[in-house]
Design a protein around this motif. Sequence first.
Motif, PDB file in Angstrom:
ATOM      1  N   GLN A  25       0.818  -1.229   0.000  1.00  0.00           N
ATOM      2  CA  GLN A  25       0.000   0.000   0.000  1.00  0.00           C
ATOM      3  C   GLN A  25       0.846   1.272   0.000  1.00  0.00           C
ATOM      4  O   GLN A  25       0.338   2.363  -0.191  1.00  0.00           O
ATOM      5  CB  GLN A  25      -0.928  -0.006   1.219  1.00  0.00           C
ATOM      6  N   PHE A  26       2.167   1.133   0.244  1.00  0.00           N
ATOM      7  CA  PHE A  26       3.035   2.309   0.238  1.00  0.00           C
ATOM      8  C   PHE A  26       3.308   2.757  -1.198  1.00  0.00           C
ATOM      9  O   PHE A  26       3.252   1.950  -2.121  1.00  0.00           O
ATOM     10  CB  PHE A  26       4.370   2.013   0.936  1.00  0.00           C
ATOM     11  N   GLY A  27       3.630   4.020  -1.357  1.00  0.00           N
ATOM     12  CA  GLY A  27       3.933   4.553  -2.688  1.00  0.00           C
ATOM     13  C   GLY A  27       5.381   4.335  -3.092  1.00  0.00           C
ATOM     14  O   GLY A  27       5.894   4.995  -3.988  1.00  0.00           O
ATOM     15  N   PHE A  28       6.071   3.426  -2.404  1.00  0.00           N
ATOM     16  CA  PHE A  28       7.487   3.129  -2.673  1.00  0.00           C
ATOM     17  C   PHE A  28       7.751   1.711  -2.169  1.00  0.00           C
ATOM     18  O   PHE A  28       6.952   1.139  -1.418  1.00  0.00           O
ATOM     19  CB  PHE A  28       8.401   4.132  -1.939  1.00  0.00           C
ATOM     20  N   ASP A  29       8.861   1.121  -2.610  1.00  0.00           N
ATOM     21  CA  ASP A  29       9.201  -0.242  -2.196  1.00  0.00           C
ATOM     22  C   ASP A  29       9.981  -0.220  -0.885  1.00  0.00           C
ATOM     23  O   ASP A  29      10.820   0.648  -0.674  1.00  0.00           O
ATOM     24  CB  ASP A  29      10.056  -0.924  -3.275  1.00  0.00           C
ATOM     25  N   ILE A  30       9.698  -1.185  -0.005  1.00  0.00           N
ATOM     26  CA  ILE A  30      10.484  -1.348   1.216  1.00  0.00           C
ATOM     27  C   ILE A  30      10.924  -2.804   1.315  1.00  0.00           C
ATOM     28  O   ILE A  30      10.278  -3.697   0.768  1.00  0.00           O
ATOM     29  CB  ILE A  30       9.718  -0.931   2.492  1.00  0.00           C
ATOM     30  N   ASP A  31      12.048  -3.041   1.989  1.00  0.00           N
ATOM     31  CA  ASP A  31      12.516  -4.426   2.180  1.00  0.00           C
ATOM     32  C   ASP A  31      12.643  -4.783   3.661  1.00  0.00           C
ATOM     33  O   ASP A  31      13.106  -5.858   4.002  1.00  0.00           O
ATOM     34  CB  ASP A  31      13.837  -4.662   1.442  1.00  0.00           C
ATOM     35  N   GLY A  32      12.234  -3.858   4.539  1.00  0.00           N
ATOM     36  CA  GLY A  32      12.353  -4.161   5.959  1.00  0.00           C
ATOM     37  C   GLY A  32      11.777  -3.064   6.838  1.00  0.00           C
ATOM     38  O   GLY A  32      11.232  -2.072   6.346  1.00  0.00           O
ATOM     39  N   ALA A  33      11.884  -3.276   8.144  1.00  0.00           N
ATOM     40  CA  ALA A  33      11.449  -2.285   9.132  1.00  0.00           C
ATOM     41  C   ALA A  33      12.574  -2.124  10.159  1.00  0.00           C
ATOM     42  O   ALA A  33      13.314  -3.073  10.422  1.00  0.00           O
ATOM     43  CB  ALA A  33      10.175  -2.751   9.815  1.00  0.00           C
ATOM     44  N   VAL A  34      12.697  -0.938  10.724  1.00  0.00           N
ATOM     45  CA  VAL A  34      13.775  -0.668  11.680  1.00  0.00           C
ATOM     46  C   VAL A  34      13.199  -0.374  13.063  1.00  0.00           C
ATOM     47  O   VAL A  34      12.287   0.435  13.203  1.00  0.00           O
ATOM     48  CB  VAL A  34      14.651   0.526  11.213  1.00  0.00           C
ATOM     49  N   VAL A  35      13.755  -1.058  14.061  1.00  0.00           N
ATOM     50  CA  VAL A  35      13.374  -0.824  15.456  1.00  0.00           C
ATOM     51  C   VAL A  35      14.475   0.020  16.096  1.00  0.00           C
ATOM     52  O   VAL A  35      15.652  -0.339  16.030  1.00  0.00           O
ATOM     53  CB  VAL A  35      13.240  -2.159  16.227  1.00  0.00           C
ATOM     54  N   LYS A  36      14.087   1.159  16.688  1.00  0.00           N
ATOM     55  CA  LYS A  36      15.080   2.060  17.286  1.00  0.00           C
ATOM     56  C   LYS A  36      14.745   2.343  18.757  1.00  0.00           C
ATOM     57  O   LYS A  36      13.577   2.456  19.122  1.00  0.00           O
ATOM     58  CB  LYS A  36      15.113   3.402  16.549  1.00  0.00           C
ATOM     59  N   VAL A  37      15.777   2.485  19.555  1.00  0.00           N
ATOM     60  CA  VAL A  37      15.611   2.997  20.923  1.00  0.00           C
ATOM     61  C   VAL A  37      15.403   4.505  20.793  1.00  0.00           C
ATOM     62  O   VAL A  37      16.194   5.191  20.143  1.00  0.00           O
ATOM     63  CB  VAL A  37      16.870   2.696  21.777  1.00  0.00           C
ATOM     64  N   ASP A  38      14.305   5.025  21.368  1.00  0.00           N
ATOM     65  CA  ASP A  38      13.991   6.446  21.142  1.00  0.00           C
ATOM     66  C   ASP A  38      14.384   7.359  22.310  1.00  0.00           C
ATOM     67  O   ASP A  38      14.066   8.540  22.306  1.00  0.00           O
ATOM     68  CB  ASP A  38      12.513   6.624  20.771  1.00  0.00           C
ATOM     69  N   ASP A  39      15.097   6.814  23.272  1.00  0.00           N
ATOM     70  CA  ASP A  39      15.582   7.632  24.387  1.00  0.00           C
ATOM     71  C   ASP A  39      17.030   8.027  24.097  1.00  0.00           C
ATOM     72  O   ASP A  39      17.904   7.161  23.998  1.00  0.00           O
ATOM     73  CB  ASP A  39      15.489   6.822  25.685  1.00  0.00           C
ATOM     74  N   PHE A  40      17.284   9.316  23.946  1.00  0.00           N
ATOM     75  CA  PHE A  40      18.620   9.789  23.543  1.00  0.00           C
ATOM     76  C   PHE A  40      19.708   9.416  24.555  1.00  0.00           C
ATOM     77  O   PHE A  40      20.834   9.119  24.177  1.00  0.00           O
ATOM     78  CB  PHE A  40      18.608  11.308  23.331  1.00  0.00           C
ATOM     79  N   ALA A  41      19.366   9.415  25.832  1.00  0.00           N
ATOM     80  CA  ALA A  41      20.349   9.055  26.863  1.00  0.00           C
ATOM     81  C   ALA A  41      20.737   7.572  26.724  1.00  0.00           C
ATOM     82  O   ALA A  41      21.911   7.208  26.844  1.00  0.00           O
ATOM     83  CB  ALA A  41      19.777   9.335  28.252  1.00  0.00           C
ATOM     84  N   GLN A  42      19.754   6.739  26.448  1.00  0.00           N
ATOM     85  CA  GLN A  42      20.026   5.306  26.265  1.00  0.00           C
ATOM     86  C   GLN A  42      20.825   5.068  24.978  1.00  0.00           C
ATOM     87  O   GLN A  42      21.677   4.187  24.922  1.00  0.00           O
ATOM     88  CB  GLN A  42      18.711   4.522  26.246  1.00  0.00           C
ATOM     89  N   ARG A  43      20.527   5.854  23.946  1.00  0.00           N
ATOM     90  CA  ARG A  43      21.314   5.761  22.697  1.00  0.00           C
ATOM     91  C   ARG A  43      22.788   6.042  22.987  1.00  0.00           C
ATOM     92  O   ARG A  43      23.675   5.361  22.476  1.00  0.00           O
ATOM     93  CB  ARG A  43      20.797   6.763  21.658  1.00  0.00           C
ATOM     94  N   GLU A  44      23.019   7.052  23.785  1.00  0.00           N
ATOM     95  CA  GLU A  44      24.388   7.439  24.141  1.00  0.00           C
ATOM     96  C   GLU A  44      25.093   6.291  24.863  1.00  0.00           C
ATOM     97  O   GLU A  44      26.256   5.986  24.603  1.00  0.00           O
ATOM     98  CB  GLU A  44      24.350   8.687  25.027  1.00  0.00           C
TER      99      GLU A  44
END
Length: 273
Positions: A25-44
């Motif tokens: 249903q997207f207007g572009f091709d995708i081959d995956g999905a990305v899971v990210k930690v959204d807390d900047f302190a934890q990213r650090e």
Amino acid sequence: PSYKAVTDIDAAIEEIRRIGSSRGQFGFDIDGAVVKVDDFAQRELLGSTSKFPKWAVAYKYPPEEKVTKLLDIEVAVGRTGVLTPTAIFEPVQLAGTTVSRAVLHNQDFIDEKGIAIGDDIVVRKAGEIIPEVVAVASHNSENTWKLPGVCPSCGTAVVKEEGEVAVRCPNIQCPAQLIRNLIHFSSRSAMDIDGLGKAMVEQLVKQDLIHSPADLYELKADEIAVLDRMGKKSANNLIKAIEKSKQNDLSKLIFALGIHEVGEKAAVLLAQK
């Protein structure tokens, strides 16, 4: 177009599945999905390597697969004489493009899957890029397709060396091998002869002007000028490019010769010694 914050891995997996089910249903091709930690302190704290962050991970969806009918199998003769079969099938839409061809590699690959012309085959894009035959969905013939016993270019009996899966044409004067050898010889990583592309090589061989790479250095501008889409200026430019190639390093010439098992690095080592 959408992203979602979740608090546990089960919810993350559920969201990956939801995105996967709505890929079309997207207007572009995708081959995956990305899971990210959204807390900047934890990213650090998690940090990153020189190439990727440790606070994100990609999930790759399985490639889209389609069933289509195998119409024919073409055989091409490569630079080293290897016969390579290619599947020609009814066009299908895969990962945003229409595909109708896929390499079948060798006889062992065909035997393993029991492929025959007329079969319904399963195709997909490896890495979302290269079309490949995955399996036979249904057999419409009892006889598995076999590579020809003679070279399709020169008619010489083919050979299969012990320990190799490849079937080769042993004739070094084979026109198909000569054309591919000359294309390799003049390529950028080899002798780098500007203007000596596939179409020009095919013309020179067809007009019986060259029978080996050495013949390139005997060519005259007036012989080239009369060929299709050529003129005096283009012919002179090609002669200059051929002359310029004489200044190349010895390793370039060794690589250009297309010796079996001698790549760019091996050519440099051989030249040094």
